[in-house]
Design a protein around this motif. Structure first.
Motif, mmCIF file in Angstrom:
data_model
loop_
_atom_site.group_PDB
_atom_site.id
_atom_site.type_symbol
_atom_site.label_atom_id
_atom_site.label_comp_id
_atom_site.label_asym_id
_atom_site.label_seq_id
_atom_site.Cartn_x
_atom_site.Cartn_y
_atom_site.Cartn_z
ATOM 1 N N ASP A 91 -3.814 -10.668 14.474
ATOM 2 C CA ASP A 91 -2.540 -11.092 13.885
ATOM 3 C C ASP A 91 -1.414 -10.198 14.405
ATOM 4 O OD1 ASP A 91 -2.899 -8.662 12.480
ATOM 5 O OD2 ASP A 91 -3.771 -9.716 10.757
ATOM 6 N N LEU A 92 -0.198 -10.426 13.894
ATOM 7 C CA LEU A 92 0.964 -9.641 14.321
ATOM 8 C C LEU A 92 0.823 -8.165 13.949
ATOM 9 C CD1 LEU A 92 3.948 -12.012 13.523
ATOM 10 C CD2 LEU A 92 3.236 -11.187 15.763
ATOM 11 N N LYS A 93 0.240 -7.891 12.807
ATOM 12 C CA LYS A 93 0.051 -6.509 12.377
ATOM 13 C C LYS A 93 -0.840 -5.771 13.372
ATOM 14 C CE LYS A 93 -1.271 -3.781 8.361
ATOM 15 N NZ LYS A 93 -1.727 -3.798 6.978
ATOM 16 N N ALA A 94 -1.892 -6.416 13.810
ATOM 17 C CA ALA A 94 -2.801 -5.797 14.779
ATOM 18 C C ALA A 94 -2.107 -5.619 16.132
ATOM 19 C CB ALA A 94 -4.068 -6.634 14.932
ATOM 20 N N ALA A 131 1.146 -5.124 16.544
ATOM 21 C CA ALA A 131 2.065 -4.001 16.353
ATOM 22 C C ALA A 131 1.316 -2.665 16.410
ATOM 23 C CB ALA A 131 2.801 -4.144 15.028
ATOM 24 N N ALA A 132 0.168 -2.590 15.788
ATOM 25 C CA ALA A 132 -0.626 -1.363 15.820
ATOM 26 C C ALA A 132 -1.087 -1.054 17.240
ATOM 27 C CB ALA A 132 -1.819 -1.485 14.875
ATOM 28 N N THR A 191 -5.454 -10.249 19.671
ATOM 29 C CA THR A 191 -5.404 -9.545 18.393
ATOM 30 C C THR A 191 -5.613 -10.555 17.276
ATOM 31 O OG1 THR A 191 -2.991 -9.751 18.274
ATOM 32 C CG2 THR A 191 -3.869 -7.704 19.201
ATOM 33 N N ASN A 239 2.221 0.097 19.114
ATOM 34 C CA ASN A 239 2.843 1.321 18.584
ATOM 35 C C ASN A 239 1.898 2.503 18.454
ATOM 36 O OD1 ASN A 239 5.407 0.120 18.315
ATOM 37 N ND2 ASN A 239 4.758 -0.823 16.391
ATOM 38 N N ASP A 240 0.618 2.241 18.211
ATOM 39 C CA ASP A 240 -0.323 3.332 17.978
ATOM 40 C C ASP A 240 -1.216 3.640 19.181
ATOM 41 O OD1 ASP A 240 0.753 3.290 15.437
ATOM 42 O OD2 ASP A 240 -0.943 2.186 14.566
#
Length: 156
Positions: free
Chosen positions: A118-121, A123-124, A116, A127-128
């Motif tokens: 980054d961390l945001k990606a 998490a997505a 990914t 979670n998504d």
């Protein structure tokens, strides 16, 4: 399935050289394995046709292309049956972030190598994409701090 006993020392040397540098010409190979270019060409073609060589590709620089995180993700399925496993396999096959996916024995059902940006990606992705999928019960993630070794080369 090819039988590895059908290949000789010349074939193994050709395969070892190609897995190190797939751009080698038949002339380059012939010099390194002491066979004529035409013999190398025939052997290379046979090794490809018999499935010893599954393909050729470029190895890209993950960091330069912006995929700064390598993640190890373990997945437990919600139920253990053939249909659920098939649904999960179909999901994984569609996800470009997943570089490797392995079915396991033991506590976890699958382990994935996921890249990914980054961390945001990450998490997505978890979670998504993973958690809402009907086949998935539980997901654990670990971020790779440092890669000590990464290869696709076989010990020929």
């Amino acid at each position: 399935m090819p039988d590895s006993t059908q290949i000789d020392a010349f074939d193994r040397k050709i395969l070892a050289l190609l897995q190190h540098d797939a751009r080698l010409t038949n002339n380059d190979l012939s010099e390194r394995v002491n066979l004529s270019p035409s013999q190398c060409s025939r052997r290379r073609q046979r090794l490809e046709e018999e499935g010893y060589v599954r393909g050729y590709r470029a190895v890209l620089d993950r960091d330069r292309l912006g995929f700064g995180l390598v993640n190890v993700v373990t997945v437990t399925l919600s139920t253990h049956n053939r249909d659920n496993a098939r649904r999960f396999a179909e999901l994984v096959s569609r996800l470009p972030e997943v570089q490797e996916a392995h079915a396991l024995t033991g506590e976890m059902d699958y382990i994935l190598k996921v890249v990914t940006r980054d961390l945001k990606a990450l998490a997505a992705f978890v979670n998504d994409v993973l958690l809402p999928h009907e086949s998935v019960q539980h997901v654990k993630t670990a971020i790779v701090l440092e890669t000590l070794k990464e290869t696709t080369s076989l010990p020929l």
